[in-house]
Design a protein around this motif. Structure first.
Motif, PDB file in Angstrom:
ATOM      1  N   TYR B 289      -5.178   2.461   5.476  1.00  0.00           N
ATOM      2  CA  TYR B 289      -5.945   1.228   5.314  1.00  0.00           C
ATOM      3  C   TYR B 289      -5.458   0.376   4.136  1.00  0.00           C
ATOM      4  O   TYR B 289      -6.208   0.090   3.214  1.00  0.00           O
ATOM      5  CB  TYR B 289      -7.437   1.551   5.154  1.00  0.00           C
ATOM      6  CG  TYR B 289      -8.086   1.867   6.472  1.00  0.00           C
ATOM      7  CD1 TYR B 289      -8.515   0.845   7.300  1.00  0.00           C
ATOM      8  CD2 TYR B 289      -8.234   3.177   6.892  1.00  0.00           C
ATOM      9  CE1 TYR B 289      -9.085   1.131   8.532  1.00  0.00           C
ATOM     10  CE2 TYR B 289      -8.806   3.472   8.122  1.00  0.00           C
ATOM     11  CZ  TYR B 289      -9.230   2.442   8.937  1.00  0.00           C
ATOM     12  OH  TYR B 289      -9.787   2.720  10.154  1.00  0.00           O
ATOM     13  N   CYS B 290      -4.218   0.012   4.163  1.00  0.00           N
ATOM     14  CA  CYS B 290      -3.677  -0.826   3.099  1.00  0.00           C
ATOM     15  C   CYS B 290      -3.544  -2.263   3.580  1.00  0.00           C
ATOM     16  O   CYS B 290      -2.689  -2.561   4.422  1.00  0.00           O
ATOM     17  CB  CYS B 290      -2.307  -0.306   2.649  1.00  0.00           C
ATOM     18  SG  CYS B 290      -2.423   1.162   1.638  1.00  0.00           S
ATOM     19  N   GLU B 291      -4.363  -3.117   3.048  1.00  0.00           N
ATOM     20  CA  GLU B 291      -4.266  -4.534   3.391  1.00  0.00           C
ATOM     21  C   GLU B 291      -2.927  -5.105   2.925  1.00  0.00           C
ATOM     22  O   GLU B 291      -2.435  -6.090   3.459  1.00  0.00           O
ATOM     23  CB  GLU B 291      -5.414  -5.313   2.755  1.00  0.00           C
ATOM     24  CG  GLU B 291      -6.718  -5.239   3.537  1.00  0.00           C
ATOM     25  CD  GLU B 291      -6.591  -5.806   4.948  1.00  0.00           C
ATOM     26  OE1 GLU B 291      -6.087  -6.936   5.083  1.00  0.00           O
ATOM     27  OE2 GLU B 291      -6.978  -5.110   5.891  1.00  0.00           O
ATOM     28  N   GLY B 292      -2.381  -4.476   1.895  1.00  0.00           N
ATOM     29  CA  GLY B 292      -1.122  -4.936   1.334  1.00  0.00           C
ATOM     30  C   GLY B 292       0.049  -4.851   2.296  1.00  0.00           C
ATOM     31  O   GLY B 292       1.155  -5.287   1.992  1.00  0.00           O
ATOM     32  N   LEU B 293      -0.196  -4.258   3.453  1.00  0.00           N
ATOM     33  CA  LEU B 293       0.870  -4.102   4.430  1.00  0.00           C
ATOM     34  C   LEU B 293       0.768  -5.164   5.520  1.00  0.00           C
ATOM     35  O   LEU B 293       1.665  -5.335   6.329  1.00  0.00           O
ATOM     36  CB  LEU B 293       0.751  -2.709   5.061  1.00  0.00           C
ATOM     37  CG  LEU B 293       1.993  -2.063   5.624  1.00  0.00           C
ATOM     38  CD1 LEU B 293       3.073  -1.993   4.576  1.00  0.00           C
ATOM     39  CD2 LEU B 293       1.651  -0.674   6.123  1.00  0.00           C
ATOM     40  N   ARG B 294      -0.332  -5.860   5.499  1.00  0.00           N
ATOM     41  CA  ARG B 294      -0.568  -6.824   6.573  1.00  0.00           C
ATOM     42  C   ARG B 294       0.378  -8.010   6.404  1.00  0.00           C
ATOM     43  O   ARG B 294       0.552  -8.544   5.315  1.00  0.00           O
ATOM     44  CB  ARG B 294      -2.025  -7.314   6.537  1.00  0.00           C
ATOM     45  CG  ARG B 294      -2.504  -7.880   7.859  1.00  0.00           C
ATOM     46  CD  ARG B 294      -3.878  -8.493   7.710  1.00  0.00           C
ATOM     47  NE  ARG B 294      -4.973  -7.534   7.752  1.00  0.00           N
ATOM     48  CZ  ARG B 294      -5.521  -7.090   8.890  1.00  0.00           C
ATOM     49  NH1 ARG B 294      -5.065  -7.483  10.050  1.00  0.00           N
ATOM     50  NH2 ARG B 294      -6.529  -6.243   8.847  1.00  0.00           N
ATOM     51  N   GLY B 295       0.988  -8.369   7.482  1.00  0.00           N
ATOM     52  CA  GLY B 295       1.802  -9.575   7.489  1.00  0.00           C
ATOM     53  C   GLY B 295       3.178  -9.419   6.876  1.00  0.00           C
ATOM     54  O   GLY B 295       3.914 -10.387   6.774  1.00  0.00           O
ATOM     55  N   ILE B 296       3.540  -8.230   6.429  1.00  0.00           N
ATOM     56  CA  ILE B 296       4.893  -8.087   5.884  1.00  0.00           C
ATOM     57  C   ILE B 296       5.700  -7.134   6.754  1.00  0.00           C
ATOM     58  O   ILE B 296       5.138  -6.351   7.523  1.00  0.00           O
ATOM     59  CB  ILE B 296       4.911  -7.562   4.426  1.00  0.00           C
ATOM     60  CG1 ILE B 296       4.285  -6.170   4.342  1.00  0.00           C
ATOM     61  CG2 ILE B 296       4.211  -8.529   3.513  1.00  0.00           C
ATOM     62  CD1 ILE B 296       4.588  -5.477   3.037  1.00  0.00           C
ATOM     63  N   LYS B 297       6.990  -7.230   6.627  1.00  0.00           N
ATOM     64  CA  LYS B 297       7.857  -6.290   7.331  1.00  0.00           C
ATOM     65  C   LYS B 297       8.347  -5.299   6.297  1.00  0.00           C
ATOM     66  O   LYS B 297       9.101  -5.644   5.397  1.00  0.00           O
ATOM     67  CB  LYS B 297       9.034  -7.024   7.964  1.00  0.00           C
ATOM     68  CG  LYS B 297       8.630  -7.774   9.206  1.00  0.00           C
ATOM     69  CD  LYS B 297       9.837  -8.373   9.907  1.00  0.00           C
ATOM     70  CE  LYS B 297       9.363  -9.045  11.195  1.00  0.00           C
ATOM     71  NZ  LYS B 297      10.412  -9.825  11.826  1.00  0.00           N
ATOM     72  N   LEU B 298       7.886  -4.085   6.417  1.00  0.00           N
ATOM     73  CA  LEU B 298       8.221  -3.081   5.409  1.00  0.00           C
ATOM     74  C   LEU B 298       9.417  -2.258   5.868  1.00  0.00           C
ATOM     75  O   LEU B 298       9.466  -1.793   7.006  1.00  0.00           O
ATOM     76  CB  LEU B 298       7.019  -2.168   5.170  1.00  0.00           C
ATOM     77  CG  LEU B 298       7.211  -1.046   4.154  1.00  0.00           C
ATOM     78  CD1 LEU B 298       7.516  -1.629   2.781  1.00  0.00           C
ATOM     79  CD2 LEU B 298       5.978  -0.174   4.084  1.00  0.00           C
ATOM     80  N   PHE B 299      10.356  -2.125   4.966  1.00  0.00           N
ATOM     81  CA  PHE B 299      11.492  -1.242   5.244  1.00  0.00           C
ATOM     82  C   PHE B 299      11.507  -0.162   4.171  1.00  0.00           C
ATOM     83  O   PHE B 299      11.472  -0.467   2.978  1.00  0.00           O
ATOM     84  CB  PHE B 299      12.806  -2.030   5.210  1.00  0.00           C
ATOM     85  CG  PHE B 299      14.016  -1.145   5.222  1.00  0.00           C
ATOM     86  CD1 PHE B 299      14.395  -0.504   6.387  1.00  0.00           C
ATOM     87  CD2 PHE B 299      14.752  -0.926   4.070  1.00  0.00           C
ATOM     88  CE1 PHE B 299      15.504   0.339   6.401  1.00  0.00           C
ATOM     89  CE2 PHE B 299      15.862  -0.086   4.079  1.00  0.00           C
ATOM     90  CZ  PHE B 299      16.237   0.541   5.244  1.00  0.00           C
ATOM     91  N   MET B 300      11.530   1.079   4.582  1.00  0.00           N
ATOM     92  CA  MET B 300      11.517   2.177   3.618  1.00  0.00           C
ATOM     93  C   MET B 300      12.896   2.814   3.569  1.00  0.00           C
ATOM     94  O   MET B 300      13.361   3.392   4.552  1.00  0.00           O
ATOM     95  CB  MET B 300      10.485   3.240   4.028  1.00  0.00           C
ATOM     96  CG  MET B 300       9.041   2.823   3.855  1.00  0.00           C
ATOM     97  SD  MET B 300       8.568   2.537   2.137  1.00  0.00           S
ATOM     98  CE  MET B 300       8.663   4.170   1.441  1.00  0.00           C
ATOM     99  N   ASP B 301      13.505   2.713   2.382  1.00  0.00           N
ATOM    100  CA  ASP B 301      14.796   3.373   2.193  1.00  0.00           C
ATOM    101  C   ASP B 301      14.521   4.807   1.743  1.00  0.00           C
ATOM    102  O   ASP B 301      14.566   5.126   0.566  1.00  0.00           O
ATOM    103  CB  ASP B 301      15.613   2.618   1.150  1.00  0.00           C
ATOM    104  CG  ASP B 301      17.035   3.146   1.053  1.00  0.00           C
ATOM    105  OD1 ASP B 301      17.323   4.170   1.711  1.00  0.00           O
ATOM    106  OD2 ASP B 301      17.840   2.545   0.340  1.00  0.00           O
TER     107      ASP B 301
END
Lengths: 163, 562
Positions: B289-301
């Motif tokens: 439940y992380c709002e901080g993830l909404r609307g972004i494209k996350l790439f995890m290295d």
């Protein structure tokens, strides 16, 4: 060493009742006693372990192999230890703690001690005496005096004497 | 070595008393103070065993009957004895509640703490009011402080905690400035736990170069409440980060070379900087439940991932650097929207995770608040927008829930007429389909059912129209069979939990449009066995059934093989 030759080195351990066991060096060096022998170059032939019988040594080797197969993950190691010890009776635990002490395997030593302590936990004095065959050599007066001396430790545990 | 054994696993030979002292001390080490002391009553040989154990562990909470005064005197006498006999105390644990009206405890602490100057390990747990002497315990390794206010006065006497490795603040009222002041004097902290500390809005631990575990949790910020606590860390040393309702501020391009666990829950601050960081040791990542993830494209290295889990009410856009290891991902979605609104995003997410084992759990939330769980929305589930299907995605796929049109004849009867003859309702209306086209005609009907045919009869659902169901589901099947669109992703397990029965077909269809599960279920729906059976039948029919379903099944198996 195993990593250098490319083939795993195997050690042969001999129990005090002359049983022979093969075990990978990488697992066996969990025992500081054995590791010291390996490092001193005296692990070439059969390593005699005069204080451990065959049954106990078999068990310890099972543990060595099991725990060394788990990568560095303390939680997984702990759950392996718990499972490994879960079905052992006190006789076996006593043999193992002596073996672990002799072999200088602190992780096994600690786990078995904790397991034995766990058996004693929240039990009455009478239960612990019966469980471990401890003979009460106090006179009733002496026992009462010791209890009185530490009476705070007997709060709330008087009831389970028959458990 | 054979020994006589008692009948009930009791030993008639006393082996424990014969164990060497060193081992007995090890066993006693694992007991609480009172249990260790109690062994003195076992027999004469046990009388003084406990006296030399290397650890002392006192908690006033275990003195439930004794008075505080008695507790203090027991601790005091024990410490005195260790000192008199020059016994080594390797560990000293003390848990004590203090308050202003209790000067005796404070004065004892004033006396004990210098005594413990030679102790290797100390653990203190203080609650309510800390006498500042606690901050003079130079050798303290572990300090837990609960339920109190740490203000300027409390830190007057604070010295350098050269040995403090673990600091746990629970429900402590502390300002950022005071917190920084304390932290600056504990350079070797490895574990920092900050739980529910009011007043603390900023944590900077850039200077803690030994910090391995950072655990932060705060009250969930309610709307209009103060801002989330911001947390700045020193990345290289960290092994575990758990943040609940705080804002993790990362510097751009940071390399978390030792980070193994990253757990983020309720993080509001945009997490886009994660994409610029490197996580060469990361194995476990949880995002909840992380709002901080909404609307972004996350790439995890993070090339060494083992386990990724996501939980939330929206479908994130997240991708990972390719890895050599096998790992699994748990995706747990609580969705309010209809599948038509999320299936495309879900497909993208699954595709980005597709080289790994995926466990997908979709929970349809009841969003409309009318209690019937019907969602009252477009539930056509055709996954429009993916190149297949009808493309319109609505208009024909709407369940009319509240029509109140008196269509009491269309509820609570399940008509699996794909095979043309399975008529559960017994009312005859379901058989009209009988077209063998492999579609699923959901007919909710209990009006005038009462036919004793053993058909499914759900009184709770008496207001669903079924006019469009057949059409909707047909569209979904078309979509599933459409080879032109992207290949569905194979998932290990698909679990679906629904709020109302009307969700089932759309959910299954929506999910099956984008994935091919190896295993389905278990289902969770408030123990409605019949519906589970019903849902299973739908799926069974997908797998076997008539000609067209056979094709479907082959397609499915083909996908799985690939």
């Amino acid at each position: 060493m195993a990593a250098e030759t490319g083939t795993p080195t195997t050690l042969t351990l001999k129990s005090n009742d002359d049983e022979l066991f093969s075990v990978a060096e990488s697992a066996a060096i969990l025992s500081v006693t054995i590791r010291n022998m390996v490092e001193d170059g005296c692990a070439g032939g059969v390593i005699p372990l005069d204080n451990v019988d065959g049954k106990t040594l078999a068990s310890v080797i099972t543990y060595m192999n099991g725990i060394s197969a788990i990568p560095a993950d303390e939680e997984k190691k702990k759950s392996y230890r718990d499972k490994f010890l879960s079905d052992k009776d006190f006789e076996t635990l006593a043999d193992m703690v002596l073996a672990a002490n002799y072999l200088n395997m602190s992780c096994l030593m600690d786990a078995v001690s904790a397991k034995i302590a766990q058996v004693m936990e929240k039990k009455s004095v009478g239960w612990v005496r019966r469980k471990f065959g401890i003979e009460n050599d106090y006179t009733p007066e002496e026992e009462a005096a010791v209890k009185e001396e530490h009476k705070w430790t007997f709060e709330g545990v008087e009831t389970d004497d028959d458990n | 070595m054979k020994r006589a054994r008692g009948e009930d696993d009791s030993n008639s030979v006393d082996r424990i008393s014969e164990l060497p002292q060193g081992i007995l001390q090890q066993i006693l080490y694992h007991l609480s103070q009172e249990e260790a002391v109690r062994t003195s009553v076992l027999s004469k040989s046990w009388r003084y065993n406990w006296c030399t154990r290397p650890n002392l562990d006192f908690s006033d909470r275990s003195f439930f009957k004794g008075s505080k005064q008695y507790f203090l005197s027991v601790v005091d006498e024990t410490l005195q004895r260790y000192r008199d006999q020059r016994l080594c105390i390797e560990e000293f644990h003390l848990c004590i509640s203090l308050d202003d009206s209790d000067p005796a405890s404070s004065s004892f602490l004033e006396k004990w703490i210098p005594t413990l100057a030679t102790t290797n390990k100390e653990q203190g747990s203080v609650s309510t009011y800390p006498p500042s002497v606690v901050f003079e315990a130079e050798l303290l390794q572990d300090l837990q402080v609960e339920e109190l206010t740490l203000d300027r006065k409390a830190i007057d006497r604070i010295i350098h905690f050269k040995h403090l490795k673990k600091l746990h603040l629970l429900d402590v009222c502390i300002e950022a400035e005071i917190f920084q002041n304390i932290i600056s004097r504990c350079p070797l902290i490895e574990d920092l736990f900050v739980e529910d500390c009011r007043g603390l809005r900023k944590i900077e631990v850039n200077d803690l170069h030994c910090l391995k575990d950072l655990y932060f949790t705060d009250y969930e910020v309610v709307e209009g409440d103060e801002e989330c606590c911001s947390i700045e860390v020193y990345p290289p040393s960290l092994e575990t980060i758990k943040v609940n309702y705080g804002n993790l501020r990362l510097s751009k391009g940071a390399v978390f070379c030792n980070l193994n666990h990253l757990y983020l829950c309720g993080v509001e601050l945009l997490l886009d900087r994660l994409s610029s960081c490197k996580f060469p040791s990361l194995e476990y990542l949880s995002i909840v439940y992380c709002e901080g993830l909404r609307g972004i494209k996350l790439f995890m290295d993070a090339p060494n991932m083992v386990d990724f889990s996501y939980q939330g009410d929206f479908i994130p856009s997240i991708s990972f650097a390719s890895t050599s290891t096998e790992w699994k991902s748990d995706i747990n979605l609580h969705l309010c929207d209809a599948p038509s609104l999320w299936s495309v995003k879900l497909r993208k997410l699954l595709k980005s995770l597709s080289q790994f084992q995926i466990f997908l759990w979709i929970i349809q939330e009841d969003d409309d608040g009318d209690g019937d769980g019907d969602g009252d929305s477009d539930v056509d589930g055709d996954g429009d927008g993916d190149g297949g299907g009808d493309g319109d995605g609505d208009g024909n796929g709407d369940y009319d829930d509240d029509n109140g049109d008196g269509d009491a004849d269309v509820d609570a009867d399940y008509d699996y007429d794909g095979d043309g003859d399975v008529d559960y309702d017994g009312d005859g209306d379901g058989d009209g389909d009988g077209d063998g086209d492999g579609d699923y005609d959901y007919d909710y009907d209990d009006g005038g059912d009462g036919d004793g045919d053993g058909g499914y009869d759900y009184d709770d659902y008496d207001d669903y129209g079924d006019d469009d169901d057949e059409h909707i589901i047909q569209e979904n099947i078309n979509l599933v069979q459409d080879k032109g669109c992207d290949k569905p992703v194979v998932v290990e397990t698909l679990q679906i939990q629904w709020c109302s029965f009307s969700d089932i077909p759309s959910l299954f269809n929506g999910a099956l449009c984008v994935c091919r599960p190896r295993n389905i279920g278990p289902y969770y729906r408030r123990s409605w066995e019949k519906e589970v059976v019903c849902a299973e039948k739908i799926l069974m029919q997908r797998e076997s059934g008539d000609d067209q379903d056979d094709q479907l099944r082959q397609l499915w198996l083909q996908d799985l093989e690939e």
